[in-house]
Design a protein around this motif. Sequence first.
Motif, PDB file in Angstrom:
ATOM      1  N   GLY A 283       0.717  -1.367  -0.057  1.00  0.00           N
ATOM      2  CA  GLY A 283       0.244   0.153   0.187  1.00  0.00           C
ATOM      3  C   GLY A 283       0.715   1.439  -0.030  1.00  0.00           C
ATOM      4  N   GLU A 284       2.176   1.119  -0.606  1.00  0.00           N
ATOM      5  CA  GLU A 284       3.058   2.446  -0.456  1.00  0.00           C
ATOM      6  C   GLU A 284       2.862   2.970  -1.991  1.00  0.00           C
ATOM      7  OE1 GLU A 284       6.512   0.865   0.889  1.00  0.00           O
ATOM      8  OE2 GLU A 284       6.006   0.293   2.845  1.00  0.00           O
ATOM      9  N   PRO A 285       2.475   4.131  -2.054  1.00  0.00           N
ATOM     10  CA  PRO A 285       2.599   4.989  -3.608  1.00  0.00           C
ATOM     11  C   PRO A 285       4.077   5.195  -3.727  1.00  0.00           C
ATOM     12  CG  PRO A 285       1.698   6.160  -1.776  1.00  0.00           C
ATOM     13  CD  PRO A 285       1.705   4.986  -1.221  1.00  0.00           C
ATOM     14  N   VAL A 286       4.369   5.725  -4.922  1.00  0.00           N
ATOM     15  CA  VAL A 286       5.815   6.086  -5.053  1.00  0.00           C
ATOM     16  C   VAL A 286       6.054   7.503  -4.715  1.00  0.00           C
ATOM     17  CG1 VAL A 286       7.415   6.363  -7.076  1.00  0.00           C
ATOM     18  CG2 VAL A 286       5.546   4.956  -7.490  1.00  0.00           C
ATOM     19  N   VAL A 287       6.952   7.255  -3.667  1.00  0.00           N
ATOM     20  CA  VAL A 287       7.345   8.646  -2.839  1.00  0.00           C
ATOM     21  C   VAL A 287       8.710   8.914  -2.918  1.00  0.00           C
ATOM     22  CG1 VAL A 287       5.156   8.683  -1.382  1.00  0.00           C
ATOM     23  CG2 VAL A 287       7.208   7.531  -0.561  1.00  0.00           C
ATOM     24  N   SER A 288       9.562   7.877  -3.364  1.00  0.00           N
ATOM     25  CA  SER A 288      11.060   7.835  -3.255  1.00  0.00           C
ATOM     26  C   SER A 288      11.441   7.152  -4.747  1.00  0.00           C
ATOM     27  CB  SER A 288      11.421   7.284  -2.264  1.00  0.00           C
ATOM     28  OG  SER A 288      11.279   6.079  -2.039  1.00  0.00           O
ATOM     29  N   ARG A 289      12.806   7.325  -4.995  1.00  0.00           N
ATOM     30  CA  ARG A 289      13.361   6.246  -5.800  1.00  0.00           C
ATOM     31  C   ARG A 289      15.031   6.459  -5.501  1.00  0.00           C
ATOM     32  NH1 ARG A 289      14.049   6.797 -11.659  1.00  0.00           N
ATOM     33  NH2 ARG A 289      15.824   5.405 -10.880  1.00  0.00           N
ATOM     34  N   ILE A 290      15.708   5.244  -6.283  1.00  0.00           N
ATOM     35  CA  ILE A 290      17.024   5.347  -5.880  1.00  0.00           C
ATOM     36  C   ILE A 290      17.851   5.908  -7.065  1.00  0.00           C
ATOM     37  CG2 ILE A 290      18.989   3.617  -5.830  1.00  0.00           C
ATOM     38  CD1 ILE A 290      16.829   1.320  -4.893  1.00  0.00           C
ATOM     39  N   VAL A 291      18.780   6.783  -6.416  1.00  0.00           N
ATOM     40  CA  VAL A 291      19.464   7.640  -7.357  1.00  0.00           C
ATOM     41  C   VAL A 291      21.041   7.398  -7.238  1.00  0.00           C
ATOM     42  CG1 VAL A 291      19.841  10.334  -8.139  1.00  0.00           C
ATOM     43  CG2 VAL A 291      17.787   9.497  -7.326  1.00  0.00           C
ATOM     44  N   THR A 292      21.847   7.217  -8.586  1.00  0.00           N
ATOM     45  CA  THR A 292      23.092   7.116  -8.396  1.00  0.00           C
ATOM     46  C   THR A 292      23.783   8.502  -8.252  1.00  0.00           C
ATOM     47  OG1 THR A 292      22.938   5.101  -9.694  1.00  0.00           O
ATOM     48  CG2 THR A 292      24.937   6.407  -9.564  1.00  0.00           C
ATOM     49  N   LEU A 293      24.571   8.792  -7.411  1.00  0.00           N
ATOM     50  CA  LEU A 293      25.316  10.068  -7.226  1.00  0.00           C
ATOM     51  C   LEU A 293      26.851   9.732  -7.419  1.00  0.00           C
ATOM     52  CD1 LEU A 293      25.323  13.108  -6.680  1.00  0.00           C
ATOM     53  CD2 LEU A 293      25.646  12.601  -4.112  1.00  0.00           C
ATOM     54  N   THR A 294      27.449  10.163  -8.484  1.00  0.00           N
ATOM     55  CA  THR A 294      28.658   9.889  -8.923  1.00  0.00           C
ATOM     56  C   THR A 294      29.511  10.832  -9.778  1.00  0.00           C
ATOM     57  OG1 THR A 294      29.971   7.978  -9.930  1.00  0.00           O
ATOM     58  CG2 THR A 294      27.852   8.738 -11.140  1.00  0.00           C
ATOM     59  N   GLY A 295      30.638  10.635 -10.124  1.00  0.00           N
ATOM     60  CA  GLY A 295      31.334  11.419 -10.988  1.00  0.00           C
ATOM     61  C   GLY A 295      32.560  12.097 -10.116  1.00  0.00           C
ATOM     62  N   ASN A 296      32.461  13.397 -10.094  1.00  0.00           N
ATOM     63  CA  ASN A 296      33.706  14.099  -9.325  1.00  0.00           C
ATOM     64  C   ASN A 296      33.125  14.491  -7.890  1.00  0.00           C
ATOM     65  OD1 ASN A 296      36.209  15.209  -9.556  1.00  0.00           O
ATOM     66  ND2 ASN A 296      35.343  17.403  -9.550  1.00  0.00           N
ATOM     67  N   VAL A 297      33.113  13.239  -7.230  1.00  0.00           N
ATOM     68  CA  VAL A 297      32.684  13.404  -5.667  1.00  0.00           C
ATOM     69  C   VAL A 297      33.714  12.273  -4.935  1.00  0.00           C
ATOM     70  CG1 VAL A 297      30.339  14.197  -6.386  1.00  0.00           C
ATOM     71  CG2 VAL A 297      30.826  11.566  -6.045  1.00  0.00           C
ATOM     72  N   TRP A 303      21.656   6.365  -3.341  1.00  0.00           N
ATOM     73  CA  TRP A 303      20.867   6.909  -2.403  1.00  0.00           C
ATOM     74  C   TRP A 303      19.254   6.685  -2.698  1.00  0.00           C
ATOM     75  CZ3 TRP A 303      23.064   8.872   2.097  1.00  0.00           C
ATOM     76  CH2 TRP A 303      24.569   8.903   2.012  1.00  0.00           C
ATOM     77  N   GLU A 304      18.522   6.322  -1.560  1.00  0.00           N
ATOM     78  CA  GLU A 304      17.136   6.263  -1.984  1.00  0.00           C
ATOM     79  C   GLU A 304      16.707   7.636  -1.578  1.00  0.00           C
ATOM     80  OE1 GLU A 304      12.926   3.726  -1.016  1.00  0.00           O
ATOM     81  OE2 GLU A 304      15.080   2.932  -0.115  1.00  0.00           O
ATOM     82  N   ASN A 350      17.300   9.513 -12.440  1.00  0.00           N
ATOM     83  CA  ASN A 350      18.007   8.182 -12.002  1.00  0.00           C
ATOM     84  C   ASN A 350      19.541   8.150 -11.818  1.00  0.00           C
ATOM     85  OD1 ASN A 350      18.675   8.626 -14.705  1.00  0.00           O
ATOM     86  ND2 ASN A 350      17.725   6.888 -15.401  1.00  0.00           N
ATOM     87  N   CYS A 351      20.336   9.282 -12.035  1.00  0.00           N
ATOM     88  CA  CYS A 351      21.449   9.733 -11.898  1.00  0.00           C
ATOM     89  C   CYS A 351      22.036  10.955 -11.891  1.00  0.00           C
ATOM     90  CB  CYS A 351      22.294   8.624 -13.019  1.00  0.00           C
ATOM     91  SG  CYS A 351      24.240   8.641 -12.776  1.00  0.00           S
ATOM     92  N   ILE A 352      22.872  11.409 -10.856  1.00  0.00           N
ATOM     93  CA  ILE A 352      23.485  12.766 -10.968  1.00  0.00           C
ATOM     94  C   ILE A 352      24.898  12.477 -11.061  1.00  0.00           C
ATOM     95  CG2 ILE A 352      23.389  14.940  -9.660  1.00  0.00           C
ATOM     96  CD1 ILE A 352      21.050  14.254 -10.653  1.00  0.00           C
ATOM     97  N   ILE A 353      25.493  13.165 -12.247  1.00  0.00           N
ATOM     98  CA  ILE A 353      26.752  13.130 -12.295  1.00  0.00           C
ATOM     99  C   ILE A 353      27.592  14.462 -11.988  1.00  0.00           C
ATOM    100  CG2 ILE A 353      28.828  12.654 -13.711  1.00  0.00           C
ATOM    101  CD1 ILE A 353      26.769  10.623 -15.395  1.00  0.00           C
TER     102      ILE A 353
END
Length: 583
Positions: A283-297, A303-304, A350-353
């Motif tokens: 019973g959980e609607p879509v309120v979050s998602r998994i995101v890739t944080l990568t690159g020059n970090v 992260w969810e 889905n991804c932040i670079i």
Amino acid sequence: MLQRLFGFKGGVKPQTHKAPSVQEPIAQAPLPARLYVPLHQSIGGAPTPRVEAGEDVLKGQLIGGADGWVSAAVHAPTSGRVVAIVDHVAAHPSGLPTLSVVIEPDGRDEWIARTPLDHRSLPPERVRELLRDAGVVGLGGAAFPSHAKLTAARSVPMEDLVINGAECEPYMTCDDMLMRERAEEIVRGIAIFRDLLGARRVLIGIEDNKPEAVAAMQAAVCGLAEDYEVVAVPTRYPAGGAKQLIRVLTGKEVPASKRSTELAVQCFNVATVYTAYRALAHGEPVVSRIVTLTGNVERPRNWEVRLGTPLGDLVALGRPKADTSRYLMGGPMMGFALPSLEAPVVKATNCIIAAAPTTFPASPPEMPCIRCGACAEVCPHELQPFELYWFARARNFGKTQEYYLFDCIECGCCSYVCPSHIPLVQYFRFAKSEIWAREREKNAADAAKARFELRNAREEREKAEKAERLARTAAARPAEKKPAPASAETVAGQPAAVPVDAAPAAPAVDAEAVKKATIVAAMERARAQREAAQPRNTEQLSREQQQEIAAIEARRARVAGDPPGTRTTRPGSAPPPAETGDS
């Protein structure tokens, strides 16, 4: 039995850069100070607000209702208070604002009352409605409402359900980590989609550079029916495209003019089936998602993240290095530069670079096309990008359509190999947007023309009806007032015999006569109204006032042409004074 694999034409093999972000498990991102939740996060209609400023909301509460069938609902990512519903910068290359619900979290993260459901006890149409109202969309990047894809073609029984775990974009690992850690829930979501489509078998395609994900999914399907198969496909970009993966696993080529269901196959991303399972079973609607944080970090990781989290808050978790110059959303092949870190995380994020001049150097200056044909060799849809480029640049949009512009999936392979450093995909996007704009203008002009013609037709009809009414009225009045004229032919003063079956001739109607008769009748009615008007407050008039009124009446009589002495005095008015030399 090993699944036979097919190939697809073209494609490239860029450096993957996936290893840094898979060293740690998925982590839960902390709550930000404010959430900016856009109401429009998927393809289709923009959801309508269901809350108002100042209202308290719970996590998972509906804040944007689906607008039509091709749309998806939006929910509160946490509990708190709605402080505003305003335009806020969107996670889009244009940087234009979009209507967003601003929520100030209360820190309790309190859920709504959740009701788990068994999809097998409900009609398929009801299950699709529940998925729409839970906000389930394609999380591979397209964000197409998933419920709209869960109807098989009536004339073609569904054979293959393809689950896309290829994740071919460089740097991106969110699907990889999801399959490693939550494979069983993914498989349960696959079962829901399979039951809705009635598919004969399930093919789960994963690129062979993800051995841990392949092993986890194989363990999850172990013990299920033999028609569940996890297939490691060769690593080659863009093997993660829906049409390319369908081609590799089934050998079927989906034309641009057809839906894949017409070929008895449908494709969904692994994250999409996972959220569908959570929506129905928990019973959980879509309120979050998994995101890739990568690159020059300093700390690349998955992260969810709650939807609506400002990207600046997410980026800070990775500790960007000092020489970071910009940020990309999506992969380096199909992603785009973010206009601002004030933009929020959405369902398509889905991804932040984090990009630096050393890792993502500036593109060299664009040079003239040398027609080498390298772009055509790598195009997975067997197009001729160099021809599309020439026609798009010349604004010959009709020719671009003749060369199948809309078959282009904008994968970026052509730009990647171009020795002249031409941003080919940007030209193709420009041509598509111009064609769409012209079609919208044409449709608007056609609609305006249709409204104008309907208006003219209505006015002409009303004029004709009015003229017909006037003609009937004018023809009826003489017949009522004048006796019928005697027949010209008489015998000894008696009317001539008229045949019994002879019909009386209809009086001829002269339009000019009708018009004059109408005007005369209107003047007579006006005269009668003036004569019938009763003057008021005339009893206490002085002698001078009575004489002034009488003089006015006399002048009116002369103007109207009444014979002297025939105009009657209005009731209650003073009699006209005796004429003198001064009158």
